[in-house]
Design an enzyme around this catalytic site. Sequence first.
Site, PDB file in Angstrom:
ATOM      1  N   SER A 120       0.821  -1.214   0.000  1.00 47.74           N
ATOM      2  CA  SER A 120       0.000   0.000   0.000  1.00 47.74           C
ATOM      3  C   SER A 120       0.851   1.257   0.000  1.00 47.74           C
ATOM      4  CB  SER A 120      -0.890   0.037   1.247  1.00 47.74           C
ATOM      5  OG  SER A 120      -1.800  -1.009   1.203  1.00 47.74           O
ATOM      6  N   HIS A 141      -2.228  -3.362  -6.883  1.00 51.80           N
ATOM      7  CA  HIS A 141      -2.740  -2.936  -5.568  1.00 51.80           C
ATOM      8  C   HIS A 141      -4.255  -3.000  -5.508  1.00 51.80           C
ATOM      9  CE1 HIS A 141      -3.723   0.385  -2.567  1.00 51.80           C
ATOM     10  NE2 HIS A 141      -3.135  -0.553  -1.854  1.00 51.80           N
ATOM     11  N   GLU A 153      -5.037  -0.968  -8.871  1.00 50.90           N
ATOM     12  CA  GLU A 153      -4.074   0.012  -9.372  1.00 50.90           C
ATOM     13  C   GLU A 153      -2.820  -0.770  -9.799  1.00 50.90           C
ATOM     14  OE1 GLU A 153      -4.679   4.123  -7.234  1.00 50.90           O
ATOM     15  OE2 GLU A 153      -4.665   2.571  -5.704  1.00 50.90           O
ATOM     16  N   ASN A 192      -4.974   7.056  -2.912  1.00 48.37           N
ATOM     17  CA  ASN A 192      -4.544   7.707  -1.669  1.00 48.37           C
ATOM     18  C   ASN A 192      -3.834   9.033  -1.917  1.00 48.37           C
ATOM     19  OD1 ASN A 192      -5.804   6.029   0.107  1.00 48.37           O
ATOM     20  ND2 ASN A 192      -4.127   4.557   0.134  1.00 48.37           N
TER      21      ASN A 192
HETATM   22  P1  NAD Z   1      -1.916  -9.318   7.218  1.00 43.87           P
HETATM   23  O1  NAD Z   1      -1.070  -9.019   8.389  1.00 43.87           O
HETATM   24  O2  NAD Z   1      -3.389  -9.502   7.403  1.00 43.87           O
HETATM   25  O3  NAD Z   1      -1.376 -10.645   6.509  1.00 43.87           O
HETATM   26  C1  NAD Z   1      -0.025 -10.896   6.250  1.00 43.87           C
HETATM   27  C2  NAD Z   1       0.173 -12.395   6.034  1.00 43.87           C
HETATM   28  O4  NAD Z   1       1.517 -12.609   5.603  1.00 43.87           O
HETATM   29  C3  NAD Z   1      -0.039 -13.226   7.293  1.00 43.87           C
HETATM   30  O5  NAD Z   1      -0.870 -14.326   6.967  1.00 43.87           O
HETATM   31  C4  NAD Z   1       1.362 -13.695   7.648  1.00 43.87           C
HETATM   32  O6  NAD Z   1       1.415 -14.979   8.268  1.00 43.87           O
HETATM   33  C5  NAD Z   1       2.019 -13.736   6.289  1.00 43.87           C
HETATM   34  N1  NAD Z   1       3.475 -13.641   6.277  1.00 43.87           N
HETATM   35  C6  NAD Z   1       4.295 -13.042   7.153  1.00 43.87           C
HETATM   36  N2  NAD Z   1       5.576 -13.172   6.742  1.00 43.87           N
HETATM   37  C7  NAD Z   1       5.552 -13.877   5.595  1.00 43.87           C
HETATM   38  C8  NAD Z   1       6.543 -14.347   4.719  1.00 43.87           C
HETATM   39  N3  NAD Z   1       7.824 -14.102   4.896  1.00 43.87           N
HETATM   40  N4  NAD Z   1       6.145 -15.066   3.644  1.00 43.87           N
HETATM   41  C9  NAD Z   1       4.818 -15.328   3.432  1.00 43.87           C
HETATM   42  N5  NAD Z   1       3.850 -14.892   4.231  1.00 43.87           N
HETATM   43  C10 NAD Z   1       4.209 -14.176   5.306  1.00 43.87           C
HETATM   44  O7  NAD Z   1      -1.617  -8.174   6.157  1.00 43.87           O
HETATM   45  P2  NAD Z   1      -2.577  -7.538   5.029  1.00 43.87           P
HETATM   46  O8  NAD Z   1      -3.415  -6.481   5.641  1.00 43.87           O
HETATM   47  O9  NAD Z   1      -3.209  -8.641   4.250  1.00 43.87           O
HETATM   48  O10 NAD Z   1      -1.490  -6.776   4.155  1.00 43.87           O
HETATM   49  C11 NAD Z   1      -0.644  -7.483   3.269  1.00 43.87           C
HETATM   50  C12 NAD Z   1      -0.155  -6.526   2.198  1.00 43.87           C
HETATM   51  O11 NAD Z   1      -1.283  -6.001   1.502  1.00 43.87           O
HETATM   52  C13 NAD Z   1       0.621  -5.322   2.729  1.00 43.87           C
HETATM   53  O12 NAD Z   1       1.662  -5.006   1.827  1.00 43.87           O
HETATM   54  C14 NAD Z   1      -0.431  -4.212   2.755  1.00 43.87           C
HETATM   55  O13 NAD Z   1       0.136  -2.926   2.579  1.00 43.87           O
HETATM   56  C15 NAD Z   1      -1.263  -4.587   1.553  1.00 43.87           C
HETATM   57  N6  NAD Z   1      -2.645  -4.079   1.569  1.00 43.87           N
HETATM   58  C16 NAD Z   1      -3.430  -4.177   2.674  1.00 43.87           C
HETATM   59  C17 NAD Z   1      -4.732  -3.667   2.663  1.00 43.87           C
HETATM   60  C18 NAD Z   1      -5.655  -3.786   3.865  1.00 43.87           C
HETATM   61  O14 NAD Z   1      -6.693  -3.101   3.876  1.00 43.87           O
HETATM   62  N7  NAD Z   1      -5.355  -4.617   4.842  1.00 43.87           N
HETATM   63  C19 NAD Z   1      -5.233  -3.055   1.494  1.00 43.87           C
HETATM   64  C20 NAD Z   1      -4.398  -2.985   0.356  1.00 43.87           C
HETATM   65  C21 NAD Z   1      -3.115  -3.496   0.413  1.00 43.87           C
END
Ligand code: NAD
Length: 297
Positions: A120, A141, A153, A192
């Site tokens: 993000s 994204h 995106e 954003n």
């Molecule tokens: P999250 O914390 O819910 O999930 C992360 C996952 O990654 C977990 O299941 C964890 O066990 C796993 N993980 C940790 N280390 C790892 C590794 N080395 N290899 C593989 N898996 C691993 O996070 P999220 O909210 O899903 O965010 C993930 C990405 O998506 C981030 O880059 C975030 O910026 C992006 N994102 C999040 C949102 C949101 O609203 N949550 C929206 C858009 C983008």
Amino acid sequence: MTIKNVTVAGSGVLGAQIALQAAYHGFRVTVYDINDAALDKAKATFERIAAAYRQDLHAGDESIAAAFSRLDTTTDLAASVKDADLLIEAIPENPAIKTAFYQQLAAVAPAKTIFATNTSTLLPSMFAEATGRPEKFLALHFANEIWKHNTAEIMGHAGTDKAVFDTIVAFAKDIGMIALPLHKEQPAYILNSLLVPFLSAASALWANGVADPETIDKTWMAATGAPVGPFATLDIVGITTAYNINKMAADAAPDPLKLKIVALMKAMIDEGKLGVASGEGFYKYPDPAYKASDFLK
Ligand code: NAD
């Protein structure tokens, strides 16, 4: 380049959604995470998302069962990518974790695999070298609740191959997204880059005592026809996230108005007013005042 097999790394909030969305649209999907506990949690998440597909998209049992039949999980990184045309990375928003992950991945992924990050706030150029295949690396994204908020995106770095970029634009459409291509790297993408300054401007009017949140929202809604104003949007985003973004801005360049916004949002958090999620933020839910038929009278 044709995408058939997709690997999603990270099965948290976004990873689980991306995986199910791709499987629902006919792709074979393998989900990789670091341990069984994470994957067990993901299986429960898939069920919750499937319930939302039933409710929001009127998805039938057959199409959901078909999606699940195309979905596998594993904790073996090499096995997860052995046939992958595309790997989508959705692991924690931490540069060191992402860099280490891309280095490990580069050692085991086939040459054909395109890597896409769902970051993000970070830029693909930060990880291009670690991927070992900068020309096949870019950002894809998604927004939270991707089956409803279906924006994708797509943003390369300077070294991304144009054909790879176009392949990912087509893939995004194939999984039901509105594809939104960016022609160059931009921190915070399009959404954003618009939303954060907009919400900051509204917060500054409020913190400066110029007008109250309802009046500011009314102004925006009545003048532009938008269904929500900035304070209703802040409630949806969540006051904690808004606080964190403002706190970072205030730490970088402290000025009295930014510090006041931070203090006001901190007070809301202390009172448990976290936005829609907690039932109250700038408005009270489930029937916020801005949805009332006489709000703009
Ligand atoms: P999250 O914390 O819910 O999930 C992360 C996952 O990654 C977990 O299941 C964890 O066990 C796993 N993980 C940790 N280390 C790892 C590794 N080395 N290899 C593989 N898996 C691993 O996070 P999220 O909210 O899903 O965010 C993930 C990405 O998506 C981030 O880059 C975030 O910026 C992006 N994102 C999040 C949102 C949101 O609203 N949550 C929206 C858009 C983008």
